[in-house]
Design an enzyme around this catalytic site. Structure first.
Site, PDB file in Angstrom:
ATOM      1  N   LYS A   8       0.834  -1.209   0.000  1.00 34.49           N
ATOM      2  CA  LYS A   8       0.000   0.000   0.000  1.00 34.49           C
ATOM      3  C   LYS A   8       0.869   1.260   0.000  1.00 34.49           C
ATOM      4  O   LYS A   8       0.664   2.176  -0.787  1.00 34.49           O
ATOM      5  CB  LYS A   8      -0.917  -0.014   1.221  1.00 34.49           C
ATOM      6  CG  LYS A   8      -1.987   1.058   1.188  1.00 34.49           C
ATOM      7  CD  LYS A   8      -2.707   1.153   2.527  1.00 34.49           C
ATOM      8  CE  LYS A   8      -3.589  -0.025   2.808  1.00 34.49           C
ATOM      9  NZ  LYS A   8      -4.907   0.049   2.186  1.00 34.49           N
ATOM     10  N   ARG A  54      -3.551   2.776   8.606  1.00 34.93           N
ATOM     11  CA  ARG A  54      -3.795   1.447   8.013  1.00 34.93           C
ATOM     12  C   ARG A  54      -2.525   0.620   7.946  1.00 34.93           C
ATOM     13  O   ARG A  54      -1.445   1.153   7.755  1.00 34.93           O
ATOM     14  CB  ARG A  54      -4.287   1.596   6.562  1.00 34.93           C
ATOM     15  CG  ARG A  54      -5.611   2.262   6.409  1.00 34.93           C
ATOM     16  CD  ARG A  54      -5.874   2.417   4.913  1.00 34.93           C
ATOM     17  NE  ARG A  54      -6.727   3.540   4.646  1.00 34.93           N
ATOM     18  CZ  ARG A  54      -8.003   3.431   4.313  1.00 34.93           C
ATOM     19  NH1 ARG A  54      -8.557   2.257   4.188  1.00 34.93           N
ATOM     20  NH2 ARG A  54      -8.715   4.515   4.080  1.00 34.93           N
ATOM     21  N   GLY A 104      -7.793  -7.920   4.946  1.00 36.98           N
ATOM     22  CA  GLY A 104      -8.620  -8.029   6.139  1.00 36.98           C
ATOM     23  C   GLY A 104      -7.947  -8.692   7.342  1.00 36.98           C
ATOM     24  O   GLY A 104      -8.577  -8.901   8.371  1.00 36.98           O
ATOM     25  N   MET A 128      -5.182  -7.639   9.060  1.00 38.28           N
ATOM     26  CA  MET A 128      -4.625  -6.738  10.084  1.00 38.28           C
ATOM     27  C   MET A 128      -5.593  -5.572  10.308  1.00 38.28           C
ATOM     28  O   MET A 128      -6.666  -5.535   9.729  1.00 38.28           O
ATOM     29  CB  MET A 128      -3.250  -6.263   9.638  1.00 38.28           C
ATOM     30  CG  MET A 128      -2.228  -7.371   9.682  1.00 38.28           C
ATOM     31  SD  MET A 128      -0.602  -6.821   9.218  1.00 38.28           S
ATOM     32  CE  MET A 128      -0.766  -6.562   7.488  1.00 38.28           C
ATOM     33  N   ARG A 159      -3.195  -1.533  -6.437  1.00 40.16           N
ATOM     34  CA  ARG A 159      -2.262  -2.667  -6.357  1.00 40.16           C
ATOM     35  C   ARG A 159      -2.591  -3.631  -7.482  1.00 40.16           C
ATOM     36  O   ARG A 159      -3.680  -3.564  -8.058  1.00 40.16           O
ATOM     37  CB  ARG A 159      -2.360  -3.364  -5.001  1.00 40.16           C
ATOM     38  CG  ARG A 159      -3.731  -3.925  -4.726  1.00 40.16           C
ATOM     39  CD  ARG A 159      -3.817  -4.488  -3.330  1.00 40.16           C
ATOM     40  NE  ARG A 159      -5.195  -4.821  -3.008  1.00 40.16           N
ATOM     41  CZ  ARG A 159      -5.651  -5.060  -1.793  1.00 40.16           C
ATOM     42  NH1 ARG A 159      -4.850  -4.972  -0.767  1.00 40.16           N
ATOM     43  NH2 ARG A 159      -6.902  -5.376  -1.583  1.00 40.16           N
ATOM     44  N   HIS A 199       0.612 -43.474  -3.274  1.00 43.04           N
ATOM     45  CA  HIS A 199       0.082 -44.032  -4.514  1.00 43.04           C
ATOM     46  C   HIS A 199      -1.128 -43.240  -5.021  1.00 43.04           C
ATOM     47  O   HIS A 199      -1.215 -42.860  -6.179  1.00 43.04           O
ATOM     48  CB  HIS A 199      -0.284 -45.505  -4.293  1.00 43.04           C
ATOM     49  CG  HIS A 199      -0.865 -46.138  -5.505  1.00 43.04           C
ATOM     50  ND1 HIS A 199      -2.215 -46.209  -5.738  1.00 43.04           N
ATOM     51  CD2 HIS A 199      -0.256 -46.672  -6.578  1.00 43.04           C
ATOM     52  CE1 HIS A 199      -2.410 -46.792  -6.887  1.00 43.04           C
ATOM     53  NE2 HIS A 199      -1.239 -47.086  -7.429  1.00 43.04           N
ATOM     54  N   SER A 201      18.052 -40.466 -15.070  1.00 46.75           N
ATOM     55  CA  SER A 201      16.809 -39.774 -14.727  1.00 46.75           C
ATOM     56  C   SER A 201      16.688 -39.829 -13.205  1.00 46.75           C
ATOM     57  O   SER A 201      16.700 -40.909 -12.613  1.00 46.75           O
ATOM     58  CB  SER A 201      15.620 -40.465 -15.390  1.00 46.75           C
ATOM     59  OG  SER A 201      14.439 -39.823 -14.986  1.00 46.75           O
ATOM     60  N   CYS A 228      12.230 -37.617 -13.121  1.00 47.23           N
ATOM     61  CA  CYS A 228      10.879 -38.153 -13.335  1.00 47.23           C
ATOM     62  C   CYS A 228      10.141 -38.349 -12.022  1.00 47.23           C
ATOM     63  O   CYS A 228       9.069 -38.924 -12.001  1.00 47.23           O
ATOM     64  CB  CYS A 228      10.927 -39.437 -14.139  1.00 47.23           C
ATOM     65  SG  CYS A 228      11.863 -40.750 -13.337  1.00 47.23           S
ATOM     66  N   TYR A 264      15.779 -32.176 -19.036  1.00 50.17           N
ATOM     67  CA  TYR A 264      14.304 -32.185 -19.106  1.00 50.17           C
ATOM     68  C   TYR A 264      13.703 -32.519 -17.749  1.00 50.17           C
ATOM     69  O   TYR A 264      14.385 -33.039 -16.857  1.00 50.17           O
ATOM     70  CB  TYR A 264      13.808 -33.183 -20.161  1.00 50.17           C
ATOM     71  CG  TYR A 264      14.064 -34.636 -19.827  1.00 50.17           C
ATOM     72  CD1 TYR A 264      13.167 -35.362 -19.042  1.00 50.17           C
ATOM     73  CD2 TYR A 264      15.206 -35.284 -20.289  1.00 50.17           C
ATOM     74  CE1 TYR A 264      13.404 -36.689 -18.724  1.00 50.17           C
ATOM     75  CE2 TYR A 264      15.451 -36.613 -19.971  1.00 50.17           C
ATOM     76  CZ  TYR A 264      14.546 -37.309 -19.184  1.00 50.17           C
ATOM     77  OH  TYR A 264      14.791 -38.617 -18.859  1.00 50.17           O
TER      78      TYR A 264
HETATM   79  C1  PEP Z   1      10.989 -41.883  -8.071  1.00 46.56           C
HETATM   80  O1  PEP Z   1      11.372 -42.595  -7.158  1.00 46.56           O
HETATM   81  O2  PEP Z   1      11.134 -40.647  -8.095  1.00 46.56           O
HETATM   82  C2  PEP Z   1      10.270 -42.470  -9.209  1.00 46.56           C
HETATM   83  C3  PEP Z   1       9.923 -41.740 -10.241  1.00 46.56           C
HETATM   84  O3  PEP Z   1       9.930 -43.783  -9.118  1.00 46.56           O
HETATM   85  P1  PEP Z   1       8.680 -44.329  -8.267  1.00 46.56           P
HETATM   86  O4  PEP Z   1       7.884 -43.169  -7.800  1.00 46.56           O
HETATM   87  O5  PEP Z   1       7.922 -45.219  -9.178  1.00 46.56           O
HETATM   88  O6  PEP Z   1       9.375 -45.064  -7.173  1.00 46.56           O
END
Ligand code: PEP
Ligand code: MG
Length: 945
Positions: A26, A96, A105, A107, A340, A458, A832, A899, A919
């Site tokens: 502000k 303020r 809202g 403070m 803002r 999972h 990976s 991954c 990647y």
């Molecule tokens: C991991 O462990 O990051 C992975 C991609 O394999 P998973 O989750 O299947 O163990």
């Protein structure tokens, strides 16, 4: 000397828009507007540093703050030609809060400061409006009494109601001047009684009290909670803005209102907001009176309206962003009280960024930085009807694992989910936890709700991968799957009862709520043409700009062709992880998988013994050969059946896996497809021990002679389950350890991969298979698995490779793998990072059990974030860094990706960009987020270079 107080007014300000750290949002906005010549009531800002000093010294301020404040007040009084609390023509101020990030809202604010028994008469004289003067005074006493003196609001409300009754007034507005005098007298008695002091008449004392109360409000529980929820650090402090009051309630030539330069909900380019004539700011938001659309102001006060349009357009251009503003018109003169950058929905964010770029207001790069990657999610998932959602009470809260709205009837098992779904019912699968075996139920459910499990459990991983709204780790659920009941929030629900879950917030609502489907998803899935969806076009345009900028490649974690198709539609160019085990759960495969598992140990032993004996036989002569033949016959007798079962099951699975992989290659149109060999411990494919025991006991109790064969089969299964039982399966017989002890499994999978690649490439579609070995902690593990894969490649593709270009690489997900990555890189063509396991093992946190205490850790400040969601840069991230450095020290151009679930998290993506990965791979529905986050990482790095 530290400058604690910053003046603004008379066309000049000490601060500017880049001083949010010191002046708060502000304060910096007021300074910037003042400098830009926008009409802003003058005042001064006391800095966040003063707030921090206040806390550091236990509620005291350095003397300089008081001195500088007095000087600024004198300057303000001189500029306005009026004195605070003066008896004839007083200056009144507002006090303020205003921190770096807006905390709406949370403070405190005090208006009309400077009012006292004498100045109220001055206001009356000056305005000729006794009612206005008295009403302002009574509001001030009430606000000051509550905020500064800590007196319960109710005490004042009580007196106001009593006065209204006495004077037969329906609303506050019906109270005349005399009645208000009575209210003021009553309020003063309340103050004296509650605080044991008369209401302070000295304006400076009032100012000091208000200032300190605002500082104190930084640490009120509401503000603390808000900061926690929004990841705002607690040590920023708030600034205090003291500003000359202007009044929107000085008759019909006055008004007050709030607005946005564009619609914050849809992003449409329209002037958006509300105002009230003859009113103060709080009247607009309190709901006492119904405000009018801001465009109506054009008819009521055309000049002020035009000026407001001009100023706000100018401010939007100046800040290069949508402005959320407050204004007051006092007797036809417009004042801006605040501006803002406006908060907006994901839909609005995209529309606004693209529009502003096309209007020439932003460059493409600037537009990319205007959209929170996470906000893209809102466009992908079904949403609750906002009206229905508003009135619905929340019964419990879990972790928001996969965003989106799901509503349906409760089912407690995956099979029931399928059965209900087949009857055309929408179901929400409610489980203690989900296991891979639940996949069929999850795939037909609208959403998944579990009582245990964390953000990489999972249910969470699969939920995200499927784009299924999921709430996990909702500890308040008391599930009895046997009795098929769910106790929560004092209620008992049964199968078939309605429930709704919001995967974006983790909220659980015990009733059915209407939802609407996402348009973007419809286009990506081919159910709606892109031309018919303007929002899809904007979405894709913005992401196209992101693709021009980003360095990181974006791949998806997809196990089946359907997911791969969605991922490609969202812009993934490659699969970074195909978890082959998920294919094993299909109804047509599971029986063969179970057969393979039951026969694996003895079958593999039989095969190994036979192979060794046959090799010896080649060299053997005479009596020795006869001896070996005898042994071979013995092995055949002992293991023959197991070998047959094992190899038959593998043979059955091979073409099925091949067909799956062909589908993936086709959907990826020549982009790389990384397929991981089997990873989970084998017992995951078998029924649970306890369930089997119950089944056997029940069968035995029935004592039917017909059941004998079944009992024997179940007992055999139970023995296998017991043999495979592990105390800590996540650190047990899984990953490459399976492929090493059961090389036939790796061989079958590798053959299926190369057969699929060959078949697809023969159709003229380019393929790039990448075979990935999981859980490698020692180079020897990779070396041996690689030998099997290479042999399969030679068998299927022939010595020349048949034109199929493939790579063999490994996951780095065991800490030992990361720190010996230089050794491992000698054998690997790519890495990976499996950051789920790397976090689990690096931190020593079970990914399936950690939710029990991780939330506590976050709430109590041990950890800022869930390390399974955002990479722990200092620890697990360091393992990644070491792995990259060591790997590339051996192979300069080693291709490296990630991954784990972190591959779809914007903060983690920034980290992966910085450490030089090639990647990131994430669930299909997070691909758009990853594209944008990768572009932002590149832009932010450029900016800081
Ligand atoms: C991991 O462990 O990051 C992975 C991609 O394999 P998973 O989750 O299947 O163990
Ligand atoms: Mg793993």
């Amino acid at each position: 000397m530290t400058q604690y107080v910053f003046f603004f007014g008379g066309g000049k300000a000490d601060g500017n828009k880049d001083m949010k750290d010191t002046l708060g949002g502000k304060g910096s906005g007021l300074a910037e507007m003042t400098n830009a010549g926008v009409p802003v009531p003058p005042g001064f800002t006391i800095s966040t540093q003063a707030c921090n000093a206040y806390y550091a010294s236990g509620g005291k301020l350095p003397g300089e703050v008081d001195q500088q404040m007095d000087a600024a007040l004198a300057k303000l009084e001189a500029l306005q030609g009026r004195k605070l609390g003066d008896a004839s023509d007083p200056l009144l101020v507002s006090v303020r809060s205003g921190s770096k990030f807006s905390m709406p809202g949370m403070m405190d604010t005090i208006l009309n400061l400077g009012m006292n028994d004498r100045s109220v008469e001055g206001v009356k004289r000056k305005t000729g409006n006794g009612r206005f003067a008295k009403d302002s005074y009574r509001r001030f006493i009430q606000m000051y009494g509550n905020v500064v003196l800590g007196i319960d609001k109710e005490k004042f409300e009580h007196e106001l109601t009593a006065a209204k009754k006495k004077y037969r007034a329906k609303t506050d507005v019906d109270l005349g001047e005399q009645a208000l005098d009575d209210v003021i007298a009553r309020y003063k008695i309340v103050v004296e009684k509650e605080s044991h002091h008369p209401f302070p008449q000295d304006p400076r004392e009032q100012l000091v009290g208000a200032r300190d109360a605002v500082f104190k409000s930084w640490m009120n529980p509401r503000a603390i909670t808000y900061r926690k929820l929004n990841d705002i650090p607690h040590d920023l402090g708030t600034a205090v803005n003291v500003q000359a009051m202007v009044f929107g309630n000085m008759g019909d030539s006055s008004a007050t209102g709030v607005g946005f330069t564009r619609n914050p909900s849809t992003g449409a380019r329209e002037f958006y907001g509300e105002f009230l004539q003859n009113a103060q700011g709080e009247d607009v938001v309190s709901g006492v009176r119904t405000p009018h659309p801001i465009t109506d102001l054009a008819g009521v006060m055309p000049k002020a309206y035009q000026q407001l349009r001009d100023i706000t357009t100018r401010l939007e251009r100046h800040y290069k962003d949508v402005q959320d503003f407050e204004f007051t018109i006092q007797e036809n003169t417009l004042y801006m009280l605040q501006t803002r950058n406006g908060k907006r929905t994901g839909l609005a964010a995209i529309n606004i960024a693209v529009d502003m770029c096309e209007e020439g207001l932003l460059t493409k790069k600037e537009a990319l930085l205007k959209v929170e990657p996470q906000a893209l999610d809102q466009l992908l998932h079904p949403i609750f009807d906002p009206k229905a959602r508003k009135g619905a009470p929340v019964a419990a809260k879990g972790l928001p694992a996969s965003p989106g709205a799901a509503t349906g009837t409760i089912v407690f098992t995956a099979d029931e989910a399928v059965a209900w779904a087949q009857k055309g019912k929408r179901v929400v699968l409610v489980r203690m936890e989900t296991v891979p075996d639940d996949i069929h139920g999850m795939s037909v459910a609208q959403g998944v709700l579990t009582a245990t499990g964390g953000m990489t459990s999972h249910a969470a991983v699969v939920g995200r991968q499927m784009g299924k709204p999921s709430v996990v780790g909702c500890g308040a659920l008391d599930i009895n799957a046997k009795a098929r009941t769910l106790k929560v929030d004092g209620k008992t629900l049964k199968e078939g009862d309605p429930i709704s879950i919001d995967g974006s917030t983790g909220e659980v609502i015990l009733k059915a709520l209407p939802t609407s489907a996402s348009e973007v998803i419809q286009v990506v899935e081919g159910r709606l043409s892109a031309e018919k969806s303007p929002i899809y076009q904007k979405f894709e345009k913005l992401l196209g700009w992101a693709d021009e900028v980003r360095r990181l490649g974006i791949r998806a974690n997809a196990d089946v062709p359907k997911d791969a198709k969605v991922a490609f539609g969202f812009g993934a160019r490659g699969i970074g992880l195909c978890r082959t085990e998920h294919m094993f759960f299909g109804a047509d495969r599971l029986p063969h998988v179970v057969k393979m598992i039951l026969a694996a140990a003895r079958g593999q032993r039989g095969l190994d013994l036979t192979r060794r004996l046959k090799e010896r036989l080649k060299e053997a002569k005479g009596g020795q050969a006869a001896e070996i033949k005898k042994e071979l016959a013995k092995v055949e007798k002992e293991y023959g059946k197991h070998v047959k079962d094992y190899t038959t099951a593998l043979k059955k699975l091979e073409p099925m896996q091949k067909a799956d992989f062909m589908g993936l290659f086709k959907e990826m149109h020549g982009s790389p497809v990384t397929i991981r060999t089997l990873d989970p411990p084998l017992h995951e494919f078998l029924p649970k021990r306890e369930e089997l025991m119950v089944e056997i006991a029940t069968l035995k109790a029935q004592r039917g002679s017909k059941g004998k064969g079944t009992i024997a089969a179940k007992e055999k299964l139970l023995r296998a389950v017991e043999e495979l039982h592990e105390f800590n399966p996540m650190l047990g017989h899984r990953g490459c350890r399976l492929g090493i002890t059961y090389p036939e499994i790796t061989k079958m999978q590798a053959r299926a991969i190369f057969e699929a690649a060959l078949a697809v490439s023969k159709k003229g579609i380019p393929v790039k298979p990448e075979v990935m070995i999981p859980l490698v902690g020692h180079v020897e593990e990779l070396k041996r698995q690689k030998a099997i894969v290479l042999e399969a490649a030679r068998e299927v593709l022939g010595p020349d490779g048949s034109g199929v270009d493939y790579l063999i690489g490994t996951m780095i997900e065991v800490p030992r793998g990361a720190v010996t990555a230089d050794e491992i890189a000698k054998e690997a063509q790519f890495f990976s990072f499996g950051t789920n396991d790397l976090t689990q093992m690096g931190f020593g946190l079970s990914r399936d059990d950690a939710s029990k205490f991780l939330l506590y850790y976050q709430e109590h400040g041990l950890l800022d974030r869930d390390p399974f969601v955002t990479i722990d840069a200092a620890g697990v991230g360091l393992l990644v860094k070491i792995g990259v450095q060591k790997g590339r020290s051996v192979k300069k151009d080693l291709k490296i990706g990630v991954c784990g679930e972190h591959g779809g998290d914007p903060a983690s993506i920034r980290f992966f960009h910085e450490v030089g990965l090639d990647y990131v791979s994430c669930s299909p529905y997070r691909v758009p987020i990853a594209r944008l986050a990768a572009a932002q990482a590149q832009l932010e790095q450029k900016a800081s270079d």
